[in-house]
Design a protein around this motif. Structure first.
Motif, PDB file in Angstrom:
ATOM      1  N   ARG A   1       0.500   3.006  22.394  1.00 41.79           N
ATOM      2  CA  ARG A   1       1.091   3.505  21.144  1.00 41.79           C
ATOM      3  C   ARG A   1       0.901   2.457  20.050  1.00 41.79           C
ATOM      4  NH1 ARG A   1       4.101   7.926  20.105  1.00 41.79           N
ATOM      5  NH2 ARG A   1       4.333   8.368  22.326  1.00 41.79           N
ATOM      6  N   PRO A   2      -0.257   2.466  19.381  1.00 44.64           N
ATOM      7  CA  PRO A   2      -0.540   1.457  18.364  1.00 44.64           C
ATOM      8  C   PRO A   2       0.431   1.535  17.182  1.00 44.64           C
ATOM      9  CG  PRO A   2      -2.525   2.660  19.001  1.00 44.64           C
ATOM     10  CD  PRO A   2      -1.367   3.397  19.584  1.00 44.64           C
ATOM     11  N   GLU A   3       0.685   0.389  16.594  1.00 44.61           N
ATOM     12  CA  GLU A   3       1.514   0.327  15.395  1.00 44.61           C
ATOM     13  C   GLU A   3       0.772   0.909  14.195  1.00 44.61           C
ATOM     14  OE1 GLU A   3       4.666  -0.812  15.026  1.00 44.61           O
ATOM     15  OE2 GLU A   3       4.780  -1.091  17.201  1.00 44.61           O
ATOM     16  N   THR A   4       1.535   1.409  13.214  1.00 41.00           N
ATOM     17  CA  THR A   4       0.959   1.833  11.941  1.00 41.00           C
ATOM     18  C   THR A   4       0.789   0.596  11.065  1.00 41.00           C
ATOM     19  OG1 THR A   4       2.104   3.955  12.097  1.00 41.00           O
ATOM     20  CG2 THR A   4       1.270   3.323   9.937  1.00 41.00           C
ATOM     21  N   TRP A   5      -0.457   0.321  10.668  1.00 40.94           N
ATOM     22  CA  TRP A   5      -0.768  -0.890   9.898  1.00 40.94           C
ATOM     23  C   TRP A   5      -0.997  -0.512   8.442  1.00 40.94           C
ATOM     24  CZ3 TRP A   5      -5.998  -3.932  10.487  1.00 40.94           C
ATOM     25  CH2 TRP A   5      -5.902  -5.144   9.797  1.00 40.94           C
ATOM     26  N   HIS A   6      -0.258  -1.164   7.557  1.00 41.40           N
ATOM     27  CA  HIS A   6      -0.415  -0.950   6.117  1.00 41.40           C
ATOM     28  C   HIS A   6      -1.344  -2.053   5.598  1.00 41.40           C
ATOM     29  CE1 HIS A   6       3.322   0.955   7.420  1.00 41.40           C
ATOM     30  NE2 HIS A   6       3.022   1.896   6.530  1.00 41.40           N
ATOM     31  N   ASP A   7      -2.633  -1.825   5.777  1.00 42.02           N
ATOM     32  CA  ASP A   7      -3.639  -2.860   5.543  1.00 42.02           C
ATOM     33  C   ASP A   7      -4.129  -2.829   4.100  1.00 42.02           C
ATOM     34  OD1 ASP A   7      -4.623  -0.328   6.379  1.00 42.02           O
ATOM     35  OD2 ASP A   7      -6.611  -1.152   6.737  1.00 42.02           O
ATOM     36  N   PHE A   8      -3.163  -2.997   3.172  1.00 44.29           N
ATOM     37  CA  PHE A   8      -3.469  -2.997   1.745  1.00 44.29           C
ATOM     38  C   PHE A   8      -2.310  -3.662   1.027  1.00 44.29           C
ATOM     39  CE2 PHE A   8      -2.188   1.255   3.312  1.00 44.29           C
ATOM     40  CZ  PHE A   8      -0.889   1.301   2.831  1.00 44.29           C
ATOM     41  N   ARG A   9      -2.540  -4.029  -0.242  1.00 46.06           N
ATOM     42  CA  ARG A   9      -1.501  -4.714  -1.018  1.00 46.06           C
ATOM     43  C   ARG A   9      -1.368  -4.086  -2.401  1.00 46.06           C
ATOM     44  NH1 ARG A   9      -3.114 -10.964  -0.726  1.00 46.06           N
ATOM     45  NH2 ARG A   9      -5.149 -10.055  -1.152  1.00 46.06           N
ATOM     46  N   GLY A  10      -0.186  -4.229  -2.977  1.00 46.48           N
ATOM     47  CA  GLY A  10       0.019  -3.856  -4.366  1.00 46.48           C
ATOM     48  C   GLY A  10       0.298  -2.394  -4.624  1.00 46.48           C
ATOM     49  N   PHE A  11       0.731  -1.678  -3.602  1.00 39.84           N
ATOM     50  CA  PHE A  11       1.032  -0.254  -3.753  1.00 39.84           C
ATOM     51  C   PHE A  11       2.550  -0.022  -3.699  1.00 39.84           C
ATOM     52  CE2 PHE A  11      -3.401  -0.238  -2.524  1.00 39.84           C
ATOM     53  CZ  PHE A  11      -3.930   0.810  -3.274  1.00 39.84           C
ATOM     54  N   PRO A  12       3.023   1.186  -4.058  1.00 36.22           N
ATOM     55  CA  PRO A  12       4.467   1.447  -4.065  1.00 36.22           C
ATOM     56  C   PRO A  12       5.101   1.251  -2.688  1.00 36.22           C
ATOM     57  CG  PRO A  12       3.290   3.179  -5.247  1.00 36.22           C
ATOM     58  CD  PRO A  12       2.251   2.323  -4.587  1.00 36.22           C
ATOM     59  N   GLN A  13       6.351   0.794  -2.691  1.00 36.55           N
ATOM     60  CA  GLN A  13       7.063   0.513  -1.444  1.00 36.55           C
ATOM     61  C   GLN A  13       7.110   1.731  -0.520  1.00 36.55           C
ATOM     62  OE1 GLN A  13       8.058  -2.278  -0.141  1.00 36.55           O
ATOM     63  NE2 GLN A  13       8.940  -1.262   1.653  1.00 36.55           N
ATOM     64  N   GLU A  14       7.186   2.898  -1.125  1.00 36.86           N
ATOM     65  CA  GLU A  14       7.253   4.140  -0.347  1.00 36.86           C
ATOM     66  C   GLU A  14       6.084   4.261   0.633  1.00 36.86           C
ATOM     67  OE1 GLU A  14       7.486   8.968  -1.292  1.00 36.86           O
ATOM     68  OE2 GLU A  14       7.310   7.511  -2.930  1.00 36.86           O
ATOM     69  N   LEU A  15       4.933   3.739   0.233  1.00 35.17           N
ATOM     70  CA  LEU A  15       3.738   3.826   1.071  1.00 35.17           C
ATOM     71  C   LEU A  15       3.878   2.981   2.335  1.00 35.17           C
ATOM     72  CD1 LEU A  15       1.058   5.334   0.809  1.00 35.17           C
ATOM     73  CD2 LEU A  15       0.116   3.354  -0.375  1.00 35.17           C
TER      74      LEU A  15
END
Length: 258
Positions: A61-75
């Protein structure tokens, strides 16, 4: 071919904001999933997992990776908790070994947004197991195409094969103010050339990517185009599911290979 055989797909996943602002492609992805038989599992090659050698996720069960910067917190609060499928990952590794394509298991890699962002629109319940495979950047276009060919028989087991990238991807040339009305000629010419060649079954012309008009302008680096080579290997009948541009020059096309 039986009725349950799934196609291969190429998905232009666009900006991470697609998760919050679906534009035209979000509903197109939803419609596409509703028109397909329910997959038993999904195998996806993402532009955002570049590697030296080919790798296959064996995570449960891989983790969800938010591999980006500078976007709204909701993302950053979005999760896509679909299970992995270690047994399918082992089958993939076996098929690749039989074809003499070196590949390695990876049990720790989290899921990048090239995986979870389009699947959020296609299968929002996250109830279908997903195996991510890497994009081996030391391989030629023909070798990446061969990976698709090797895995293509899995389509008959109700497994959906996806290459996730973008038909055009030059972030420096985008209209970040959201203006979609003015598509540059270099972007439309590139996109139309690729579609024309695929429509006429001239896959070789696409694999010979250095000769495509404006390729450097559309893809300063190749990682968002290369998943198309994988998708091309999964089927011989090409069709366009959706075509649009976002932020001027970011192609959001969806292609199907049967």
């Amino acid at each position: 071919m039986n009725l349950q055989t799934l196609p291969g797909l190429f998905i232009s996943h666009g900006s991470p904001m697609l998760a919050l602002d679906p534009e035209q492609v979000g509903p197109a992805l939803q419609r596409l999933s509703l028109n397909l038989p329910q997959p038993q599992a999904i195998i996806i090659m993402s532009a955002h997992w570049e590697s030296e050698a080919l790798e296959v996720s064996t995570a449960v069960r891989p983790e969800t990776w938010h591999d980006f910067r500078g976007f709204p917190q909701e993302l950053y609060e979005i999760r896509y908790p679909a299970a992995g499928h270690p047994e399918l990952a082992e089958e993939i590794l076996h098929l690749l070994a039989e074809a003499h394509i070196p590949a390695h298991a990876n049990s720790t890699r989290p899921r990048d947004h090239g995986v979870w962002m389009p699947l959020l629109h296609m299968y929002p319940e996250a109830n279908i197991p997903v195996v991510e495979i890497s994009l081996p950047m030391n391989m030629s276009a023909e070798q990446i195409y061969q990976i698709g060919q090797v895995l293509a028989p899995l389509r008959e087991k109700q497994i959906l094969l996806i290459g996730s990238g973008s038909i055009t991807h030059n972030l420096r040339e985008l209209s970040w103010n959201g203006d979609n009305s003015n598509v540059p000629t270099w972007a439309s010419t590139f996109r139309n050339y690729v579609v024309s060649k695929l429509t006429h079954s001239d896959y070789g012309a696409v694999l010979d990517w250095q000769q495509i008009p404006f390729v450097q302008k559309n893809h300063p680096t190749l990682e968002h185009f290369a998943p198309l080579f994988f998708a091309m290997g999964t089927g011989t009948r090409f069709s366009v599911v959706h075509s649009s541009f976002s932020m001027g020059a970011l192609g959001m096309d969806l292609y199907r290979f049967d």
